[in-house]
Design a protein around this motif. Structure first.
Motif, PDB file in Angstrom:
ATOM      1  N   VAL A   6       0.855  -1.284  -0.144  1.00 40.87           N
ATOM      2  CA  VAL A   6       0.106   0.072   0.169  1.00 40.87           C
ATOM      3  C   VAL A   6       0.869   1.220   0.000  1.00 40.87           C
ATOM      4  CG1 VAL A   6      -1.830   1.197   0.755  1.00 40.87           C
ATOM      5  CG2 VAL A   6      -1.774  -1.467   1.216  1.00 40.87           C
ATOM      6  N   THR A   7      -0.115   2.024  -0.712  1.00 42.40           N
ATOM      7  CA  THR A   7       1.397   3.460  -0.647  1.00 42.40           C
ATOM      8  C   THR A   7       0.156   4.498  -0.734  1.00 42.40           C
ATOM      9  OG1 THR A   7       2.958   2.810  -2.264  1.00 42.40           O
ATOM     10  CG2 THR A   7       2.838   4.907  -2.056  1.00 42.40           C
ATOM     11  N   ASP A   8       0.206   5.011   0.790  1.00 46.06           N
ATOM     12  CA  ASP A   8      -0.483   6.256   0.791  1.00 46.06           C
ATOM     13  C   ASP A   8       0.273   7.502   1.671  1.00 46.06           C
ATOM     14  OD1 ASP A   8       0.674   5.676   3.401  1.00 46.06           O
ATOM     15  OD2 ASP A   8      -1.265   3.769   3.586  1.00 46.06           O
ATOM     16  N   SER A   9      -0.724   8.149   2.381  1.00 44.27           N
ATOM     17  CA  SER A   9      -0.163   9.893   2.523  1.00 44.27           C
ATOM     18  C   SER A   9       0.590   9.177   3.658  1.00 44.27           C
ATOM     19  CB  SER A   9      -0.995  10.895   2.568  1.00 44.27           C
ATOM     20  OG  SER A   9      -2.189  10.716   3.435  1.00 44.27           O
ATOM     21  N   GLY A  10       0.851   8.534   4.650  1.00 42.55           N
ATOM     22  CA  GLY A  10       1.785   8.071   5.699  1.00 42.55           C
ATOM     23  C   GLY A  10       0.383   8.337   7.236  1.00 42.55           C
ATOM     24  N   PRO A  11      -0.189   8.127   7.028  1.00 43.36           N
ATOM     25  CA  PRO A  11      -2.226   8.170   8.405  1.00 43.36           C
ATOM     26  C   PRO A  11      -1.623   7.476   9.232  1.00 43.36           C
ATOM     27  CG  PRO A  11      -2.819   6.672   7.353  1.00 43.36           C
ATOM     28  CD  PRO A  11      -1.296   6.500   6.285  1.00 43.36           C
ATOM     29  N   VAL A  40       0.669  -7.476   4.633  1.00 38.21           N
ATOM     30  CA  VAL A  40       0.868  -6.015   4.081  1.00 38.21           C
ATOM     31  C   VAL A  40       1.928  -5.397   4.492  1.00 38.21           C
ATOM     32  CG1 VAL A  40      -1.046  -4.415   4.310  1.00 38.21           C
ATOM     33  CG2 VAL A  40      -1.834  -6.529   4.893  1.00 38.21           C
ATOM     34  N   TYR A  41       2.571  -3.951   3.404  1.00 33.95           N
ATOM     35  CA  TYR A  41       3.413  -3.842   3.579  1.00 33.95           C
ATOM     36  C   TYR A  41       2.665  -1.894   3.316  1.00 33.95           C
ATOM     37  CZ  TYR A  41       6.826  -7.352   3.368  1.00 33.95           C
ATOM     38  OH  TYR A  41       7.478  -8.427   3.459  1.00 33.95           O
ATOM     39  N   TYR A  42       3.611  -0.695   4.370  1.00 35.00           N
ATOM     40  CA  TYR A  42       3.192   0.052   3.688  1.00 35.00           C
ATOM     41  C   TYR A  42       3.818   0.700   2.709  1.00 35.00           C
ATOM     42  CZ  TYR A  42      -1.719  -0.350   6.003  1.00 35.00           C
ATOM     43  OH  TYR A  42      -3.411  -1.450   6.246  1.00 35.00           O
ATOM     44  N   ASN A  43       3.735   1.933   2.558  1.00 34.62           N
ATOM     45  CA  ASN A  43       4.742   3.017   1.992  1.00 34.62           C
ATOM     46  C   ASN A  43       4.621   4.053   1.743  1.00 34.62           C
ATOM     47  OD1 ASN A  43       7.091   0.782   0.728  1.00 34.62           O
ATOM     48  ND2 ASN A  43       5.283   0.744  -1.032  1.00 34.62           N
ATOM     49  N   SER A  44       5.253   5.123   2.088  1.00 28.17           N
ATOM     50  CA  SER A  44       4.610   6.256   2.742  1.00 28.17           C
ATOM     51  C   SER A  44       4.734   7.141   1.645  1.00 28.17           C
ATOM     52  CB  SER A  44       4.524   7.352   3.767  1.00 28.17           C
ATOM     53  OG  SER A  44       4.032   5.944   5.334  1.00 28.17           O
ATOM     54  N   ALA A  45       3.727   7.850   0.913  1.00 28.59           N
ATOM     55  CA  ALA A  45       4.223   9.279  -0.253  1.00 28.59           C
ATOM     56  C   ALA A  45       3.008  10.933   0.718  1.00 28.59           C
ATOM     57  CB  ALA A  45       3.325   8.533  -1.530  1.00 28.59           C
ATOM     58  N   PRO A  46       4.022  11.069   1.120  1.00 28.32           N
ATOM     59  CA  PRO A  46       3.527  12.347   1.524  1.00 28.32           C
ATOM     60  C   PRO A  46       3.387  13.783   0.182  1.00 28.32           C
ATOM     61  CG  PRO A  46       5.563  12.393   2.021  1.00 28.32           C
ATOM     62  CD  PRO A  46       5.435  10.986   1.410  1.00 28.32           C
ATOM     63  N   CYS A  47       2.679  14.555   0.407  1.00 31.77           N
ATOM     64  CA  CYS A  47       2.202  15.300  -0.840  1.00 31.77           C
ATOM     65  C   CYS A  47       2.839  15.718  -1.166  1.00 31.77           C
ATOM     66  CB  CYS A  47       1.590  16.008  -0.446  1.00 31.77           C
ATOM     67  SG  CYS A  47       2.296  17.697   1.280  1.00 31.77           S
ATOM     68  N   TYR A  48       4.538  16.283  -0.619  1.00 35.19           N
ATOM     69  CA  TYR A  48       5.936  16.238  -1.572  1.00 35.19           C
ATOM     70  C   TYR A  48       6.766  15.592  -2.356  1.00 35.19           C
ATOM     71  CZ  TYR A  48       8.409  14.339   2.436  1.00 35.19           C
ATOM     72  OH  TYR A  48       8.616  13.701   3.391  1.00 35.19           O
ATOM     73  N   SER A  49       6.019  14.505  -2.065  1.00 34.12           N
ATOM     74  CA  SER A  49       6.073  12.745  -3.104  1.00 34.12           C
ATOM     75  C   SER A  49       5.126  12.197  -3.870  1.00 34.12           C
ATOM     76  CB  SER A  49       6.349  11.889  -1.960  1.00 34.12           C
ATOM     77  OG  SER A  49       7.772  12.425  -1.496  1.00 34.12           O
ATOM     78  N   TYR A  50       4.261  13.336  -4.251  1.00 32.13           N
ATOM     79  CA  TYR A  50       3.207  13.067  -4.988  1.00 32.13           C
ATOM     80  C   TYR A  50       2.823  14.351  -5.985  1.00 32.13           C
ATOM     81  CZ  TYR A  50      -1.511  11.773  -6.145  1.00 32.13           C
ATOM     82  OH  TYR A  50      -2.441  10.508  -6.782  1.00 32.13           O
ATOM     83  N   ALA A  51       2.103  13.418  -7.381  1.00 32.93           N
ATOM     84  CA  ALA A  51       1.781  14.250  -8.174  1.00 32.93           C
ATOM     85  C   ALA A  51       0.434  13.846  -8.791  1.00 32.93           C
ATOM     86  CB  ALA A  51       2.569  14.549  -9.619  1.00 32.93           C
ATOM     87  N   HIS A  52      -0.328  13.967  -9.286  1.00 34.02           N
ATOM     88  CA  HIS A  52      -1.046  13.853  -9.913  1.00 34.02           C
ATOM     89  C   HIS A  52      -1.698  14.818 -11.568  1.00 34.02           C
ATOM     90  CE1 HIS A  52      -4.810  11.268 -11.195  1.00 34.02           C
ATOM     91  NE2 HIS A  52      -5.952  12.407 -11.539  1.00 34.02           N
ATOM     92  N   ALA A  53      -2.047  14.543 -12.288  1.00 40.01           N
ATOM     93  CA  ALA A  53      -2.488  14.914 -13.563  1.00 40.01           C
ATOM     94  C   ALA A  53      -1.262  15.863 -14.186  1.00 40.01           C
ATOM     95  CB  ALA A  53      -3.385  15.603 -13.992  1.00 40.01           C
TER      96      ALA A  53
END
Length: 121
Positions: A6-11, A40-53
């Protein structure tokens, strides 16, 4: 095998714990397997590590939660059932909209999986 990545925002950890339980249960029901073999493995992608469109960070319209299921091959119906269950679990845990949860399946042949250096197939 299988494992969910899972790649999420690190909640907070509580959301991840709830998601892990629900995703594991859903995958086990869909694939007819026992929870003892699911990780289950978690990877964090905070907002500075994410782009969409092409839009970066906090200005991105949507933050998607990406979920990869690595498992031995299953038929399309089993994958569809698993995807629905995993999506429902993520939506419930994170409070996300269903369109924000993306599930991909990565089939791995048993001969390509090694546990403790031993092939599984």
């Amino acid at each position: 095998m299988p494992f969910i990545e899972v790649t999420d925002s690190g909640p907070d950890q509580e959301k991840r714990a709830v998601a892990a339980s629900g995703m594991t249960d859903g995958l086990c029901q869909a694939f007819g397997i026992k929870p003892e073999i699911v990780t289950v493995y978690y990877n964090s992608a905070p907002c500075y590590s994410y782009a969409h469109a092409g839009i970066f960070g906090e200005n991105a319209e949507i933050f998607r939660i990406f979920i990869k299921v690595h498992a031995f091959p299953r038929d399309a119906a089993m994958k569809a059932e698993a995807a629905r269950a995993i999506t429902d679990a993520a939506v419930a845990a994170y409070g996300a909209a269903p369109k924000e949860v993306i599930v991909y399946f990565f089939d791995t042949l048993p001969s390509d999986a090694f546990h403790a250096g031993t092939a599984q197939g």
